[in-house]
Design an enzyme around this catalytic site. Structure first.
Site, PDB file in Angstrom:
ATOM      1  N   ARG A  62      37.895  47.555  35.315  1.00 17.71           N
ATOM      2  CA  ARG A  62      38.534  48.869  35.340  1.00 17.71           C
ATOM      3  C   ARG A  62      39.461  49.112  34.157  1.00 17.71           C
ATOM      4  O   ARG A  62      39.739  50.256  33.813  1.00 17.71           O
ATOM      5  CB  ARG A  62      39.236  49.081  36.676  1.00 17.71           C
ATOM      6  CG  ARG A  62      38.186  49.252  37.792  1.00 17.71           C
ATOM      7  CD  ARG A  62      38.757  49.328  39.161  1.00 17.71           C
ATOM      8  NE  ARG A  62      39.788  50.334  39.295  1.00 17.71           N
ATOM      9  CZ  ARG A  62      40.093  50.948  40.417  1.00 17.71           C
ATOM     10  NH1 ARG A  62      39.426  50.664  41.502  1.00 17.71           N
ATOM     11  NH2 ARG A  62      41.057  51.822  40.461  1.00 17.71           N
ATOM     12  N   GLU A  99      45.193  38.274  46.413  1.00 17.93           N
ATOM     13  CA  GLU A  99      45.711  38.270  47.777  1.00 17.93           C
ATOM     14  C   GLU A  99      45.253  37.027  48.535  1.00 17.93           C
ATOM     15  O   GLU A  99      46.006  36.411  49.265  1.00 17.93           O
ATOM     16  CB  GLU A  99      45.251  39.542  48.491  1.00 17.93           C
ATOM     17  CG  GLU A  99      45.885  39.734  49.839  1.00 17.93           C
ATOM     18  CD  GLU A  99      45.487  41.040  50.495  1.00 17.93           C
ATOM     19  OE1 GLU A  99      45.906  41.252  51.644  1.00 17.93           O
ATOM     20  OE2 GLU A  99      44.764  41.836  49.880  1.00 17.93           O
TER      21      GLU A  99
END
Length: 177
Positions: A62, A99
């Site tokens: 991205r 995470e």
């Protein structure tokens, strides 16, 4: 003179994606709107221009969306950091926390000239792990992080703290989920 573009309204929010409770910030709608795309690139460049970067670095995938357009607007080059095994020349690498686990980014050893001023860019700042890895790659290469520029910041996740002492700018901050 063109009216200012509300970038927040050009970003579509997808509730409960990729899992319940997450409000995904979908930039594809901004990218498809020529006025919003132009405003985003100009807004990032307005922040970065006084920093005098020699090059912009962006992470797969991205960071590749606006990074090259931003570099062109600034009149500098663009270098890419990719997942392991994707770059054909010798690389340096930086591991960062996700995470649930870790990930790695690599950069060609010759992508950043020693002493180059580098603008770190990604579309989104969340916890700061990816951007901190980009900063590490720049510094391993002998470059200097001139600043960090993001389209979106999820400020409630405090990713800025992972980027200290670097200057951080985001065009569209979200203070809460």
């Amino acid at each position: 003179m063109t009216a200012p573009v509300d970038l927040r309204s050009a970003i579509r929010e997808i509730p409960d994606f990729p899992k319940p409770g997450i409000g995904f910030k979908d930039v594809t709608t901004l990218l498809a709107d020529p006025l919003a795309l132009d405003a985003a690139v100009r807004g990032l460049a307005d922040y970065a221009r006084p920093l005098r970067p020699d090059v912009v670095i962006g992470a797969e995938a991205r960071g590749f969306l606006l990074g090259p357009a931003l570099a062109r607007e600034l009149g500098c080059g663009f270098v890419l950091a990719r997942k392991p095994g994707k770059l054909p020349h010798t690389t340096v690498r930086a591991e960062y926390l996700l995470e649930y686990g870790t990930d790695v980014l690599e950069l060609h050893t010759d992508a950043v000239a020693h002493g180059a001023r580098v603008l770190v860019h990604d579309d989104l700042l969340a916890t700061g792990g990816t951007a901190a890895a980009l900063c590490s790659l720049v510094e391993q290469s002998g470059g200097t992080v001139a600043g960090c520029a993001f389209l979106i910041e999820l400020a409630f996740l405090d990713g800025r703290s992972a980027l200290r002492p670097h200057d951080v700018h985001a065009l569209v901050p979200y203070e809460s989920e």
